[in-house]
Design an enzyme around this catalytic site. Structure first.
Site, PDB file in Angstrom:
ATOM      1  N   LYS A 137     -74.309 -29.340 -21.813  1.00 35.89           N
ATOM      2  CA  LYS A 137     -74.685 -29.084 -20.415  1.00 35.89           C
ATOM      3  C   LYS A 137     -75.440 -27.764 -20.335  1.00 35.89           C
ATOM      4  O   LYS A 137     -75.128 -26.839 -21.084  1.00 35.89           O
ATOM      5  CB  LYS A 137     -73.428 -28.944 -19.548  1.00 35.89           C
TER       6      LYS A 137
ATOM      7  N   HIS B 299     -61.889 -18.587  -7.731  1.00 36.58           N
ATOM      8  CA  HIS B 299     -61.498 -18.242  -9.108  1.00 36.58           C
ATOM      9  C   HIS B 299     -60.743 -16.914  -9.119  1.00 36.58           C
ATOM     10  O   HIS B 299     -59.698 -16.783  -9.760  1.00 36.58           O
ATOM     11  CB  HIS B 299     -62.744 -18.060  -9.994  1.00 36.58           C
TER      12      HIS B 299
ATOM     13  N   SER C 168     -68.132 -23.561  -7.439  1.00 36.34           N
ATOM     14  CA  SER C 168     -69.352 -22.911  -7.917  1.00 36.34           C
ATOM     15  C   SER C 168     -70.577 -23.708  -7.504  1.00 36.34           C
ATOM     16  O   SER C 168     -71.609 -23.149  -7.138  1.00 36.34           O
ATOM     17  CB  SER C 168     -69.323 -22.786  -9.445  1.00 36.34           C
TER      18      SER C 168
HETATM   19  P1  ADP Z   1     -65.765 -25.164 -10.276  1.00 35.84           P
HETATM   20  O1  ADP Z   1     -67.017 -25.298 -11.101  1.00 35.84           O
HETATM   21  O2  ADP Z   1     -65.206 -26.479  -9.791  1.00 35.84           O
HETATM   22  O3  ADP Z   1     -65.854 -24.157  -9.163  1.00 35.84           O
HETATM   23  P2  ADP Z   1     -64.430 -24.212 -12.719  1.00 35.84           P
HETATM   24  O4  ADP Z   1     -64.565 -25.274 -13.730  1.00 35.84           O
HETATM   25  O5  ADP Z   1     -65.215 -22.977 -12.980  1.00 35.84           O
HETATM   26  O6  ADP Z   1     -64.657 -24.678 -11.226  1.00 35.84           O
HETATM   27  O7  ADP Z   1     -62.903 -23.885 -12.484  1.00 35.84           O
HETATM   28  C1  ADP Z   1     -62.086 -23.090 -13.252  1.00 35.84           C
HETATM   29  C2  ADP Z   1     -60.699 -23.111 -12.670  1.00 35.84           C
HETATM   30  O8  ADP Z   1     -60.691 -22.514 -11.394  1.00 35.84           O
HETATM   31  C3  ADP Z   1     -60.097 -24.508 -12.463  1.00 35.84           C
HETATM   32  O9  ADP Z   1     -58.704 -24.420 -12.700  1.00 35.84           O
HETATM   33  C4  ADP Z   1     -60.320 -24.782 -11.018  1.00 35.84           C
HETATM   34  O10 ADP Z   1     -59.374 -25.687 -10.489  1.00 35.84           O
HETATM   35  C5  ADP Z   1     -60.124 -23.393 -10.440  1.00 35.84           C
HETATM   36  N1  ADP Z   1     -60.833 -23.229  -9.196  1.00 35.84           N
HETATM   37  C6  ADP Z   1     -62.146 -23.407  -8.982  1.00 35.84           C
HETATM   38  N2  ADP Z   1     -62.441 -23.151  -7.692  1.00 35.84           N
HETATM   39  C7  ADP Z   1     -61.275 -22.813  -7.078  1.00 35.84           C
HETATM   40  C8  ADP Z   1     -60.899 -22.469  -5.751  1.00 35.84           C
HETATM   41  N3  ADP Z   1     -61.798 -22.428  -4.763  1.00 35.84           N
HETATM   42  N4  ADP Z   1     -59.612 -22.165  -5.493  1.00 35.84           N
HETATM   43  C9  ADP Z   1     -58.701 -22.236  -6.500  1.00 35.84           C
HETATM   44  N5  ADP Z   1     -58.977 -22.565  -7.767  1.00 35.84           N
HETATM   45  C10 ADP Z   1     -60.242 -22.855  -8.063  1.00 35.84           C
END
Ligand code: ADP
Length: 160
Positions: free
Chosen positions: A42, A18, A129
């Site tokens: 959720k 992120h 995450s």
């Molecule tokens: P997650 O729960 O899958 O980690 P989120 O819903 O919090 O992800 O994701 C928020 C944004 O960050 C989305 O655009 C997602 O594609 C992006 N994102 C999540 N993890 C990564 C990563 N490892 N590298 C790049 N972008 C990411």
């Protein structure tokens, strides 16, 4: 004209993946609004307040980034705030189909809204995450996966 973009997500909790996307967006645009999704159907592991605090600590040295939370449709939230560009990270082909559908749905709901994708950094294409939560709760080392300044707080919560 100054350009504001929005980076939406669950951030449950914030990872280095992120932070990479947020940091790169902050260099490309004047202002980046990181929007934490509050989904009442959720139950996240980290409360909205905790997710906001962790993000605030993680983006501490990026002056043009601000953290907010929102509930409901992103397309509506963007309309209300006058934001016309979403920035998202794409990790792999597996992200693509869902993100592609979301981008089209958001444009149908709010025709002025564009979605821009940044490719994930090679080192974080595997990172999510949920993976951080799972590894940490089973006693694994997450120091390569989350920002150093929030590592201890994340571990403390997940190992409770
Ligand atoms: P997650 O729960 O899958 O980690 P989120 O819903 O919090 O992800 O994701 C928020 C944004 O960050 C989305 O655009 C997602 O594609 C992006 N994102 C999540 N993890 C990564 C990563 N490892 N590298 C790049 N972008 C990411």
């Amino acid at each position: 004209m100054s350009k504001t973009v929005i980076c939406p997500g669950s951030f449950d909790p914030v990872t280095l993946g992120h932070l990479d996307i947020i940091t790169r967006a902050s260099k490309m645009f004047d202002r980046v609004v990181v929007a934490v999704l509050v989904n009442s159907s959720k139950t996240p592991t980290f409360s909205t307040q905790e997710r906001i605090e962790l993000l605030n600590a993680a983006v501490g040295d990026l002056p043009n980034v601000e953290i907010v939370s929102f509930e409901g449709l992103l397309a509506e939230y963007c309309k209300t705030c006058g934001i016309s560009t979403i920035v998202k990270g794409l990790r792999a082909v597996s992200d693509f189909e869902y993100e592609f559908q979301m981008a089209i749905a958001n444009k149908k709901l709010n025709p002025g809204l564009e979605t821009i994708f940044l490719t994930a950094d090679a080192d974080s294409t595997f990172l999510s995450s949920s993976m951080v939560r799972e590894i940490c709760s089973m006693g694994g080392d997450i120091s390569n996966f989350v920002p150093a300044c929030v590592h201890d707080r994340i571990v403390a919560k997940l190992r409770k």
